[in-house]
Motif scaffolding. Structure first.
Motif, mmCIF file in Angstrom:
data_model
loop_
_atom_site.group_PDB
_atom_site.id
_atom_site.type_symbol
_atom_site.label_atom_id
_atom_site.label_comp_id
_atom_site.label_asym_id
_atom_site.label_seq_id
_atom_site.Cartn_x
_atom_site.Cartn_y
_atom_site.Cartn_z
ATOM 1 N N GLU A 549 0.938 -1.188 0.013
ATOM 2 C CA GLU A 549 0.067 -0.070 -0.045
ATOM 3 C C GLU A 549 1.010 1.332 0.001
ATOM 4 O O GLU A 549 0.660 2.179 -0.795
ATOM 5 C CB GLU A 549 -1.144 -0.011 0.891
ATOM 6 N N ALA A 550 1.918 1.221 0.883
ATOM 7 C CA ALA A 550 3.044 2.653 0.886
ATOM 8 C C ALA A 550 3.578 2.611 -0.322
ATOM 9 O O ALA A 550 3.646 3.598 -1.040
ATOM 10 C CB ALA A 550 3.836 2.329 2.044
ATOM 11 N N GLU A 551 4.034 1.426 -1.317
ATOM 12 C CA GLU A 551 4.785 1.879 -2.518
ATOM 13 C C GLU A 551 3.676 2.171 -3.487
ATOM 14 O O GLU A 551 4.177 3.186 -4.481
ATOM 15 C CB GLU A 551 5.219 0.024 -2.734
ATOM 16 N N ARG A 552 2.463 1.732 -3.336
ATOM 17 C CA ARG A 552 1.408 2.122 -4.367
ATOM 18 C C ARG A 552 1.154 3.730 -4.253
ATOM 19 O O ARG A 552 1.263 4.562 -5.272
ATOM 20 C CB ARG A 552 0.211 1.327 -4.134
ATOM 21 N N GLN A 561 10.441 13.610 -2.592
ATOM 22 C CA GLN A 561 10.205 13.910 -1.167
ATOM 23 C C GLN A 561 8.947 13.303 -0.591
ATOM 24 O O GLN A 561 8.872 12.791 0.023
ATOM 25 C CB GLN A 561 10.118 15.669 -0.882
ATOM 26 N N GLU A 562 7.869 13.602 -1.655
ATOM 27 C CA GLU A 562 6.577 13.296 -1.396
ATOM 28 C C GLU A 562 6.380 11.866 -1.367
ATOM 29 O O GLU A 562 5.962 10.890 -0.667
ATOM 30 C CB GLU A 562 5.513 13.911 -2.284
ATOM 31 N N ARG A 568 7.668 5.740 3.625
ATOM 32 C CA ARG A 568 8.366 5.580 4.883
ATOM 33 C C ARG A 568 6.960 5.210 5.813
ATOM 34 O O ARG A 568 7.198 4.963 6.857
ATOM 35 C CB ARG A 568 8.703 6.915 5.256
ATOM 36 N N GLY A 569 5.761 5.166 5.166
ATOM 37 C CA GLY A 569 4.547 4.859 6.162
ATOM 38 C C GLY A 569 4.571 3.654 6.177
ATOM 39 O O GLY A 569 3.750 3.056 7.171
ATOM 40 N N ALA A 570 5.478 2.521 5.802
ATOM 41 C CA ALA A 570 5.363 1.326 6.431
ATOM 42 C C ALA A 570 6.711 0.764 6.623
ATOM 43 O O ALA A 570 7.689 0.445 5.934
ATOM 44 C CB ALA A 570 5.102 0.193 5.261
#
Length: 579
Positions: A549-552, A561-562, A568-570
């Motif tokens: 999900e984080a990669e997608r 940057q975004e 980094r959310g996972a």
């Protein structure tokens, strides 16, 4: 390249029991050399040292090949574009290695692959590129080696379109077809490590170096932490090799300063699309304003890449942005009669090249050559280079180690050491129909196993004979058998679900859902081997889903940057700690 082949000594198995035994031994014994880093250069250094008769330990903070060495273009090549830079020695060296890997070292893992180079000018470009490719072929004959691939040929536009009907007729006037080679990079690293283990190396993943042991100025070993259990220890060694790629400077700081050699990270991304989206019987290579773009055959898929941009964000999980994906689509679509869209993309992966810093900020102009140095007594640093020349880098690093050891140490012999699964591969390949009949598997399944495991396919067939249910394909990822998931944990050092779906197999980039649909089945197969509780199994599945999900999400962002912030959310299921 003369003399008889070197014969292996012991077991190449890298399962949970072998990891535990390796850790116990490492904290008790003193080694000739400890290698820090389990990518291709660290693996190669371990094999080089072990086959010279040295005692070797290898520690890797994450999974084997989890950095650059699982995220390359998956090519073994000479670097055709380096001829334009007049870097003939680098190309000759790489082509010599290509021949060795194809014919002696890894015939089960490395295969020839054709590429079509379209030309847009009838006279000067055909002559210019034709001379370059002819030189490329000629250099492959140097040092008494044979190519191992067919000779290049010139094609008219009509001839090229017969091979690649998806090319736009108005995009080129003719073409040159030449050959290089390809492999699965993460699988190749695993086979090098397993070969090193067979010659006595002790190997442990998820084992972080937190500091160095010192006697005065001299490095005498490393401090380590088992990231799975939290246990700490020390490994004493006569020499330590820093083979950590884009983390080279971090390891140097642990020993007290970065020294004179620095490594800069360059991000390269690749897209994976289904084979039916591009109608071609050959790979394609395109020139861009900065570098080259490859369209690479990959089973039932194409790999398209790469980019070359500076990256100074998270090195463990470099993120591909929407801008990166658009860049590749725009360039490949310039020659396709049916353009690709974002909806055609099955998988995306981003990797970092460890480049030696130079005078320019443009990463495409930094050096792909490698360097070996002694920053402090007892420590050898090896950095830079490319996957194709890993064996030369490893040899040079261990040559430097040998200078710091007492006694007579043998010369490198890895040019004569077949990787596990390689000895006897051709006779076994020739017997594939008989193997299929005996095992009850379709011959296409046997060919798949042979190209991934070589003669170690026997291990998989024994697993299936004992538990016939393992001979079934995975639901939702039917290119792979259930036995391969189990084998990844029992023999190939996989510790977590992500290790298996992202590196021991390529399910995470080869399926539309990127492996989410198969995660539960795979975790169920891994749980009894790795001793997972039900809650740990559920945690592995949830982490994998969050990672995808984080990669997608990162791939929909407009800039690095975004994209980095979303990726980094996972966090890692086993985070690397701050020393």
């Amino acid at each position: 390249m003369t003399g008889s082949p070197v014969t292996a000594l012991g077991s190449s198995r890298l399962g949970p029991a072998e990891r535990a035994a390796a850790w116990d031994e490492m904290v008790r014994e003193e080694y000739d050399v400890v290698v820090v880093g389990g990518g291709i250069v660290g693996a190669g250094a371990a094999l080089d040292a072990a086959t010279r008769g040295l005692s070797v330990a290898v520690v890797e903070a994450r999974d084997f090949a989890s950095g650059t060495s699982s995220r390359s273009s998956k090519l073994i090549h000479g670097g055709l574009r380096y001829l334009e830079q007049y870097n003939f020695e680098l190309v000759r060296e790489a082509l010599t290695e290509r021949s060795l890997l194809l014919q002696q070292i890894a015939p089960h893992l490395v295969r020839p692959v054709p590429f079509l180079l379209p030309t847009t000018h009838r006279v000067w470009e055909r002559g210019y590129f034709g001379a370059g490719v002819a030189l490329y072929d000629a250099l492959a004959f140097q040092m008494g080696s044979t190519r191992g691939v067919p000779h290049h040929r010139h094609l008219t536009r009509r001839g090229a379109l017969k091979l690649a009907p998806s090319l736009r007729k108005d995009a080129f006037v003719g073409a040159i077809q030449y050959w290089d080679a390809q492999m699965d990079d993460a699988r190749y690293v695993m086979m090098v490590l397993r070969t090193a283990a067979e010659y006595g190396a002790r190997i442990s993943s998820r084992t972080q170096v937190t500091g160095f042991l010192r006697e005065g100025e001299r490095v005498t070993g490393v401090k380590i932490r088992d990231l799975e259990s939290g246990t700490t220890g020390e490994v004493r060694a006569k020499q330590v090799v820093n083979a950590t790629g884009v983390w080279t400077d971090d390891i140097q700081e642990l020993v007290g300063g970065r020294g004179q050699i620095h490594v800069k990270a360059s991000k390269g991304i690749h897209l994976v699309v289904p084979k039916d989206r591009i109608h071609s019987a050959t790979g394609i290579i395109l020139r861009t304003e900065k570098s080259v773009l490859f369209v690479i055959p990959w089973g039932r898929h194409w790999i398209i890449g790469t980019t070359d941009t500076a990256w100074d964000l998270d090195r463990a999980h470099p993120a591909a942005s929407k801008a990166d994906i658009d860049y590749i689509l725009d360039h490949v679509n310039s020659v396709l009669n049916t353009p690709l869209t974002h909806d055609d993309v099955e998988g995306v992966y981003a990797g970092l090249r460890p480049l030696l810093t130079g005078e320019t900020d443009e990463t495409s102009k930094l050096s792909r050559e490698h360097v070996v140095a002694h920053p402090v007594p007892g420590l050898v640093l090896v950095a830079g280079g490319k996957f194709t020349t890993y064996r030369v880098m490893a040899k040079d690093a261990i040559d430097a180690v040998v200078h710091g050891l007492d006694g007579r140490i043998a010369e490198s012999c890895t040019d004569r050491v077949a990787l596990v699964g390689g000895d006897g591969f051709l006779p076994m390949w020739n017997s594939r129909h008989r193997l299929a009949a005996r095992s009850g598997l379709h011959v296409a399944r046997i060919e798949h196993l042979l190209r991934r495991y070589g003669t170690l396919t026997d291990d998989l067939l024994r697993l299936i004979a004992d538990k016939p249910d393992l001979g079934r394909p995975l639901g939702g990822a039917d290119d792979y058998l259930r036995a391969e998931i189990v084998y990844a944990a029992t023999h190939e050092g996989a510790r977590h679900l992500n290790d298996v779906l992202a590196r021991r197999t390529r399910i995470s980039i080869e399926t539309w859902d990127r492996g989410v649909g198969v995660a539960e089945e795979a975790a169920g197969l891994l749980a009894p081997v790795l001793g997972w509780s039900e809650s740990q199994r559920d945690r592995e599945i949830e982490y994998y889903r969050k990672r995808i999900e984080a990669e997608r999400e990162s791939q929909t962002q407009d800039d690095d940057q975004e994209a980095d912030a979303r990726r980094r959310g996972a966090p890692d299921i086993v985070p690397v700690t701050t020393p």
